[in-house]
Scaffold this active site. Sequence first.
Site, mmCIF file in Angstrom:
data_model
loop_
_atom_site.group_PDB
_atom_site.id
_atom_site.type_symbol
_atom_site.label_atom_id
_atom_site.label_comp_id
_atom_site.label_asym_id
_atom_site.label_seq_id
_atom_site.Cartn_x
_atom_site.Cartn_y
_atom_site.Cartn_z
ATOM 1 N N ARG A 84 123.571 35.322 55.799
ATOM 2 C CA ARG A 84 124.791 35.038 55.043
ATOM 3 C C ARG A 84 124.985 36.094 53.956
ATOM 4 O O ARG A 84 124.060 36.418 53.207
ATOM 5 C CB ARG A 84 124.727 33.651 54.419
ATOM 6 C CG ARG A 84 126.011 33.253 53.687
ATOM 7 C CD ARG A 84 125.934 31.806 53.202
ATOM 8 N NE ARG A 84 127.174 31.409 52.575
ATOM 9 C CZ ARG A 84 127.435 31.523 51.270
ATOM 10 N NH1 ARG A 84 126.508 32.025 50.471
ATOM 11 N NH2 ARG A 84 128.589 31.139 50.760
ATOM 12 N N CYS A 85 126.194 36.629 53.871
ATOM 13 C CA CYS A 85 126.525 37.634 52.866
ATOM 14 C C CYS A 85 127.714 37.164 52.026
ATOM 15 O O CYS A 85 128.545 36.384 52.482
ATOM 16 C CB CYS A 85 126.866 38.970 53.521
ATOM 17 S SG CYS A 85 125.469 39.730 54.368
ATOM 18 N N CYS A 131 119.891 23.929 43.462
ATOM 19 C CA CYS A 131 119.147 24.167 44.700
ATOM 20 C C CYS A 131 118.478 25.536 44.618
ATOM 21 O O CYS A 131 118.599 26.242 43.619
ATOM 22 C CB CYS A 131 120.072 24.088 45.916
ATOM 23 S SG CYS A 131 121.513 25.168 45.839
ATOM 24 N N HIS A 146 124.645 19.984 40.410
ATOM 25 C CA HIS A 146 123.775 20.190 41.567
ATOM 26 C C HIS A 146 122.969 21.466 41.390
ATOM 27 O O HIS A 146 123.482 22.479 40.900
ATOM 28 C CB HIS A 146 124.595 20.297 42.853
ATOM 29 C CG HIS A 146 123.763 20.661 44.047
ATOM 30 N ND1 HIS A 146 122.783 19.830 44.545
ATOM 31 C CD2 HIS A 146 123.732 21.781 44.817
ATOM 32 C CE1 HIS A 146 122.201 20.408 45.571
ATOM 33 N NE2 HIS A 146 122.744 21.594 45.762
ATOM 34 N N TRP A 199 126.055 34.992 39.332
ATOM 35 C CA TRP A 199 126.379 35.460 40.672
ATOM 36 C C TRP A 199 127.589 36.396 40.673
ATOM 37 O O TRP A 199 128.281 36.525 41.675
ATOM 38 C CB TRP A 199 126.593 34.272 41.610
ATOM 39 C CG TRP A 199 125.298 33.611 41.979
ATOM 40 C CD1 TRP A 199 124.044 34.019 41.653
ATOM 41 C CD2 TRP A 199 125.138 32.419 42.758
ATOM 42 N NE1 TRP A 199 123.097 33.171 42.161
ATOM 43 C CE2 TRP A 199 123.732 32.173 42.856
ATOM 44 C CE3 TRP A 199 126.010 31.539 43.381
ATOM 45 C CZ2 TRP A 199 123.218 31.083 43.539
ATOM 46 C CZ3 TRP A 199 125.482 30.444 44.073
ATOM 47 C CH2 TRP A 199 124.101 30.227 44.146
ATOM 48 N N CYS A 216 121.987 20.038 50.176
ATOM 49 C CA CYS A 216 122.975 21.009 49.708
ATOM 50 C C CYS A 216 124.281 20.770 50.466
ATOM 51 O O CYS A 216 124.444 19.762 51.162
ATOM 52 C CB CYS A 216 122.438 22.428 49.938
ATOM 53 S SG CYS A 216 123.253 23.683 48.924
ATOM 54 N N HIS A 251 119.736 23.213 56.085
ATOM 55 C CA HIS A 251 119.583 24.521 56.723
ATOM 56 C C HIS A 251 118.951 24.419 58.107
ATOM 57 O O HIS A 251 118.921 25.389 58.852
ATOM 58 C CB HIS A 251 118.742 25.447 55.843
ATOM 59 C CG HIS A 251 119.348 25.700 54.496
ATOM 60 N ND1 HIS A 251 120.503 26.417 54.335
ATOM 61 C CD2 HIS A 251 118.962 25.303 53.255
ATOM 62 C CE1 HIS A 251 120.804 26.461 53.052
ATOM 63 N NE2 HIS A 251 119.897 25.797 52.376
#
Length: 403
Positions: free
Chosen positions: A155-156, A283, A281, A201, A366, A334
């Site tokens: 994933r990008c 993770c 949340h 981010w 998630c 996942h």
Amino acid sequence: MTAWLDWLEPLAERLGERLWLAPSCPLLHVPVDLAQEDRLDAGIRDWLAFAQRAARQAAWLKLPAWPTTTIGSFPQTAQVRHARSEYKAARLDEAAYRQAMRAEIERAIREQEALGLDVLVHGEAERNDMVEYFGEQLEGYAFTRFGWVQSYGSRCVKPPILFGDIRRPHAMTLEWATWAQSLTPRPVKGMLTGPVTLLNWSFVRDDQPRPLTCQQLALAIREEVLNLEKAGIGVIQIDEPALREGLPLRRQQWPAYLDWAIACFRLAANGVRDETQIHTHMCYSEFNDIISAIAQMDADVITIEASRSDMELLDAFVDFHCPNDIGPGVYDIHSPNLPTQEQIVQRLRQAARRIPPERLWVNPDCGLKTRQWPEVIGALTRMVAAARQLRQETAQKTAPAKA
């Protein structure tokens, strides 16, 4: 009261509707219910005000024991991605795009109602990425066309460039959240990315301190939170998966970072009424070593990724009394392997050995955007069944014995 009014009235005349009233500190250490203190002298009792936020939320939301919810996103199908790309390329007009997103949101709501979830989400069909989506709507951000970086696995993402002062020119999620809430009598969570994650981010400007930039982000998210509340959204989740990720390499610098990071989250979240329930949340990370800082976020419910550690992450709650409700993830999103009902029940029983059951929520680890609808429905069906099994067991244990 008279002294407060003497102090506030001149401020109210000067500030008008811009004047906000709030406690001067968190209510973590304030007792919950003053009504039961019937042995106090009446004169003393009138001086006191205990925190009653949890009780007010319980009275309004009327949730069962072991309440069920999801983290926010539902599958980003090929049709959803196609509609979004066509709209971005101006090959799909505004009306058609909104109709497509509304249809997908309605699908998500109907699926959740059929599953029997207690607190619903709108599914985030309109979002490309949890940071990029908000950055596109805030002034002060810029975007590359091909600046892809690896997020995890294959994933990008394209981190936005935070180059200037942040301003929110318009509501960012209000339309989608209110549309979802209009479709169901069950509570629907408003879904936001928190200021610390928006900062960590992104590629961030270096001409001013990061805490100041984070405060600007927090004020923008705060505006969205208050708009959601005013529109009748009674549960609002502000995700901060990157909170721990931003910790400095040198441990002695952790307290300073956590001080301003937690303060920014609280700035974004804590302007709401007691009845409005704030979730967050987390993770991707261990959090045991910053558990006290997480408690200071003063969120009502904290959902965390816990299933892959087989609930060992919850060991932090054995020695630390966290005042929040906790939603430990009960299955790994996942993995393509569907959890069994019994696996989920066993994980929740493990969680209940560390956290009082009345403070536990039931949710996946998630978001579900990378999964397909059939596996999502299969996993959530078993999750809801596990919660109902535990409710029944709890009811049987607390039922009065027959004569």
